[in-house]
Design an enzyme around this catalytic site. Structure first.
Site, PDB file in Angstrom:
ATOM      1  N   MET A 274     -31.197 138.029 -90.229  1.00  0.00           N
ATOM      2  CA  MET A 274     -30.042 138.179 -89.352  1.00  0.00           C
ATOM      3  C   MET A 274     -29.897 139.627 -88.925  1.00  0.00           C
ATOM      4  O   MET A 274     -29.960 140.542 -89.741  1.00  0.00           O
ATOM      5  CB  MET A 274     -28.770 137.708 -90.063  1.00  0.00           C
ATOM      6  CG  MET A 274     -27.543 137.726 -89.186  1.00  0.00           C
ATOM      7  SD  MET A 274     -27.696 136.578 -87.801  1.00  0.00           S
ATOM      8  CE  MET A 274     -26.605 137.346 -86.619  1.00  0.00           C
ATOM      9  N   HIS A 306     -38.653 141.314 -84.805  1.00  0.00           N
ATOM     10  CA  HIS A 306     -37.732 140.396 -84.115  1.00  0.00           C
ATOM     11  C   HIS A 306     -36.293 140.878 -84.308  1.00  0.00           C
ATOM     12  O   HIS A 306     -35.527 141.010 -83.341  1.00  0.00           O
ATOM     13  CB  HIS A 306     -37.939 138.989 -84.684  1.00  0.00           C
ATOM     14  CG  HIS A 306     -36.970 137.958 -84.219  1.00  0.00           C
ATOM     15  ND1 HIS A 306     -37.347 136.844 -83.503  1.00  0.00           N
ATOM     16  CD2 HIS A 306     -35.624 137.828 -84.378  1.00  0.00           C
ATOM     17  CE1 HIS A 306     -36.295 136.100 -83.238  1.00  0.00           C
ATOM     18  NE2 HIS A 306     -35.231 136.675 -83.768  1.00  0.00           N
ATOM     19  N   GLU A 307     -35.932 141.154 -85.563  1.00  0.00           N
ATOM     20  CA  GLU A 307     -34.553 141.578 -85.833  1.00  0.00           C
ATOM     21  C   GLU A 307     -34.274 142.947 -85.225  1.00  0.00           C
ATOM     22  O   GLU A 307     -33.170 143.213 -84.752  1.00  0.00           O
ATOM     23  CB  GLU A 307     -34.297 141.597 -87.342  1.00  0.00           C
ATOM     24  CG  GLU A 307     -34.524 140.263 -88.046  1.00  0.00           C
ATOM     25  CD  GLU A 307     -33.791 139.110 -87.407  1.00  0.00           C
ATOM     26  OE1 GLU A 307     -32.653 139.303 -86.940  1.00  0.00           O
ATOM     27  OE2 GLU A 307     -34.357 137.996 -87.366  1.00  0.00           O
TER      28      GLU A 307
END
Length: 859
Positions: A274, A306-307
């Site tokens: 996240m 990605h994060e």
């Protein structure tokens, strides 16, 4: 749950009415440790919100999910909590132009990974806390306006047990027993974060001097539970982090905006990671306790990047509502691979993307629940389910197509303008398209309608006509779409022609890029080329489509698939063959045969592991039932053969060892697994570490070879949180009616287990080799799911409904039972109906595949 839902219309109405100036949140987490009193543990949460109202005198509401509220004060007036709080909302009447709301509440610790998750480490009794909010669970920790477009700065202070460290989005310091954190930039509620506990913490730093002479320094941190510290490869995590920061600074021309950069690897996480600004959280399974292949390291790097991409796409600029979730997830999924290839040692990451991520997208896009990349998200339950293969992998694939369509330079310049114009704001689809039209000079209206606003996947098939001399007279690409989603799209493709060399290699000798539109497109540049043995219509994987083959190409693959020298082309062919199998156009036993003949020659370890998963899926779901026993024997024999032939100590040897364990069913195979565990047999170079021991134990448990005593002894050897999850899964896998009844009761009738143990129990319960044993649970499943959905959190509800669907009861009767439930429950929660529809569709697809495979046997 209906009371906890929030509709798009309500969110729009509230956003039009309110503007939020800031939050002050005080949490007291000292109750996390010590003996409980038998009641559910809670913590004190005090929140003050300063906000404006555009229509003085109007009414609205704040969000809070808590067992109790002690006090509510609005503009100095005390409100009766019993009157204004209904369990999920706080009613706000007669608002002023400028308002101050203070809410003093008792909030609950979570065991489902939603809100403030509390974990007790069985190894040492230490307690660890972390928060997870997406899409709307910050309201389980503090009162707020829970929607992405009501951004505000946040100030947090936290009281924690002595000896703990607490982290937040901003830099923190401990003064007078209270952790106080720097005010954040304006961010959405769902990306605020708190991590607290006796975590093992490692630090580093990143510095960058820009062309204008300015300098950026970012403190870096990485943390995990103390029990995982011996396995924590902080140096590699920091290496990828620094490479990513360099890459994004090079391409985005917008310095990282959130100060520090901590990364926390936390227990019992219910998703991959996240993107909380300044404090990214990951599932701790990305810390490897045993030997893994480079594919696992590549995957971890991809998730880190990605994060990180989210710091710009999602955190700095955020979608207005969950309809445009793709504005962050599709971009992050694309950028994760783009940066992996461009900045790290994983230069072949586009192969993994083509083989693994797109497989997820193709499956999702053929379900009855498929949706456009820009989805119609009516409420929060819709939003939760749309963190799916469409939003992530198809969206990323579409962006890859967009880069090919407008050019990489125009695409990146568009991103740079997008950040600068919308920093700390919220956007919709049109905001991004307008800057890309500026930078590319192309009208993207039609492109966006075809690719972002319609659902479904096209199939592209080559049609080759030869002249009298055996050369290509005409090569055309045929485009098809399913009846349910009939859109034919514009594709930018590369068409590759392949033939064998004198040495037997299958190599590309011609390549043309072209725009494919409509049902038939002639590739004029290939006229006159020598006859190909293989035509690959999406060479280099530029577009998003299902690749089909003409008869000549398919025949060449059946004989020479392993001879294709280019690893990306080979991966694309494997993916296309798997899609043919899932579409009941290629008998599943033929796919298994291709894996047995050619997977051992595959150089890319990530592709090898994907082929193992597909071969297992083909055997479980798509082969004719009367061929399963033969297929099981052939796969186990093939896996053992490759295991023994693999280079000692290599990652290929490890991958084949794990696959052999999953394929082992016969007495001799199970005996070998037991001997490898006991050390009475050895395969040179194969280190049977703790993680591999558990991988060997699960099939032994599922086939009745390893009993409860053996599993208890193994847990004593690995008395850790990871070991406990493995043991729970193995216990539930045992072939006993009493075991299955107990596992079912623990998951369906009780909420005592944490999300991680629910997941492990379901995984053990559902064994393909135990179809008869679990058959009685088909009617029980359909009787229970509506109650489970109503009583449990949405995350646990999703786990139960997906995980316990009777997928291994693959018969028309099970299909009829699913149809009967859907017919009898037209008013069930749309998200619940979607999950059942998806599982029902997978079952129907499997039955079609079995029928195709049975026809092959007759032929």
């Amino acid at each position: 749950m209906p009371g906890e839902n929030l509709s798009r219309d309500e969110a729009r109405e509230r956003a039009a009415l309110l503007s939020v100036d800031g939050y002050e949140v005080s949490l007291d987490l000292r109750s996390a440790v010590g003996e409980g009193n038998g009641e559910p543990r809670t913590f004190r949460s005090v929140t003050t919100i300063r906000f404006r109202c555009n229509e003085p005198g109007a009414s609205s509401f704040a969000d809070l999910i808590a067992p109790s509220v002690t006090a509510v004060t609005l503009n100095g007036k005390d409100l009766d909590p019993g009157e204004v709080f209904d369990g999920s909302r706080i009613a706000l009447e007669d608002l002023a132009a400028e308002n101050e709301l203070t809410v003093d509440a008792r909030c609950a610790y979570s065991r489902t990974g939603e809100g403030m998750h509390r974990f007790v480490d069985p190894e040492d009794g230490e307690v660890y806390l972390y928060t997870q909010y997406e899409p709307a669970d910050s309201r389980r920790v503090f009162a707020n306006f829970e929607q992405p477009d009501l951004k505000a700065p946040f100030r947090f202070e936290v009281r924690a047990p002595q000896g703990w460290t607490v982290w937040g989005n901003g830099a923190g310091e401990l003064t007078d027993g209270v952790w106080r954190f720097a005010e954040t930039k304006p961010i959405s509620t769902y990306i605020t974060c708190v991590v607290a506990g006796p975590y093992h913490y490692v630090t580093d730093s990143y510095a960058r001097t820009f062309e204008d002479g300015s300098r950026l320094e970012i403190p870096l941190g990485a943390m995990c539970r103390k029990g995982l510290a011996p396995y924590f490869e902080a140096d590699d995590i920091f290496l990828i982090t620094k490479q990513g920061l360099d890459f994004f600074h090079d391409h985005f021309d917008y310095p990282y905006p959130f100060g520090k950069y901590d990364q926390a690897f936390v227990p019992e996480y219910n998703l991959g990671a996240m993107e909380n600004p300044g404090l990214v959280t990951f599932r701790e399974e990305y810390i490897f306790r045993g030997k893994v292949t480079q594919a696992s390291y590549e995957s971890r790097a991809n998730v880190i990047l990605h994060e990180m991409a989210h710091m710009w796409f999602g955190d700095l600029v955020t979608m207005e509502w969950w309809d445009d979730l793709w504005l962050k997830e599709s971009f992050a999924d694309f950028m994760g691979t783009f940066a992996n290839v461009g900045a790290t040692r994983f230069t072949d990451a586009w192969i993994t993307f083509a083989n693994r991520r797109k497989a997820w997208a193709y499956r999702a896009d053929q379900l009855p629940s498929t949706h456009p990349v820009t989805a119609d998200i009516r409420d929060l339950q819709d939003a939760k389910l749309n963190f799916d293969g469409i939003t992530y992998a198809k969206g990323a694939s579409v962006l890859k197509q967009l880069v090919a369509y407008v050019g990489q330079d125009a695409f990146l310049e568009g991103a740079r303008r997008y950040f600068k114009r919308n920093a700390y704001g919220n956007t919709r689809l049109g905001d991004l398209l307008s800057v890309l039209e500026e930078t590319s000079g192309r009208d993207l209206t039609a492109w966006a309608r075809s690719w972002l606003q319609t659902a479904g996947v096209n199939s592209l098939t080559p049609q080759v006509l030869l002249d009298e001399e055996g050369r290509i007279a005409e090569l055309a690409v045929l485009q098809e779409a399913p009846e349910s989603h009939a859109e034919l799209r514009p594709h930018r493709v590369a068409v590759g022609l392949y033939r064998r060399t004198p040495e037997g290699a299958l190599e590309r000798y011609a390549r043309v890029e072209a725009d494919v539109e409509g049902p038939r497109t002639v590739i004029a540049e290939l006229a006159g080329a020598e006859t190909p043995e293989l035509v690959l219509v999406n060479d280099d994987d530029l577009t998003y489509c299902k690749i089909r083959f003409d008869e000549t190409s398919l025949a060449a693959l059946r004989e020479h698939l392993g001879a294709i020298t280019d690893p990306l082309a080979r991966a694309l062919c494997w993916s296309a063959l798997w899609n043919l199998t899932r579409d009941a156009l290629l008998p599943a036993r033929d796919f298994v045969d291709l894996v047995l003949r050619f997977a051992g020659r595959e150089s890319e370890i990530g592709v090898v592991q994907m082929l193992h998963a597909w071969a297992e899926s083909a055997l479980v779901h798509y082969v004719a039932p009367d061929w399963r026993a033969t297929g099981e024997r052939l796969l186990a024999e093939g896996a053992l053969r490759e295991l023994r032939q693999a280079e000692a100590g290599s990652e290929h040897q490890l991958a084949w060892a794990r696959f052999f364990a999953s394929a082992a069913t016969g007495e001799d195979d199970l005996a070998l697994l037991k001997d490898l565990l006991d050390g009475t047999d050895v395969i040179e170079g194969l280190e049977v570490d703790q993680e591999l021991r558990w991988a060997f134990l699960e099939p032994l448990a599922a086939h009745g070879v390893a009993d409860e005593g053996v599993l208890a002894a193994e847990l004593a050897r690995d008395d850790t949180a990871s070991g406990k999850r493995h043991q729970v899964r193995c216990l539930a896998a045992r072939p006993s009616a009493a075991v299955k009844a107990q596992a079912w009761a623990q998951v369906v009738e009780s909420d005592a287990l944490s999300n991680a143990l629910v997941e492990a129990t379901i995984s053990g319960f559902a064994q393909a080799s135990q179809r008869e044993l679990t058959a009685p649970y088909t009617p029980k499943y359909f009787e229970a799911i509506e109650r489970v959905w109503a009583e449990r959190s949405i995350q646990i509800g999703m786990d139960v409904v997906r995980g316990l669907f009777p997928a291994f009861q693959d018969s028309p009767e099970t299909l009829a039972a699913a149809d009967a439930w859907l017919a009898a429950h037209p008013d069930a929660a749309p998200a619940l109906r979607r999950l059942v529809l998806e599982a029902r569709d997978d079952l129907a697809r499997g039955l079609r595949g079995q029928a195709c495979d049975a026809r092959e046997a007759v032929a």
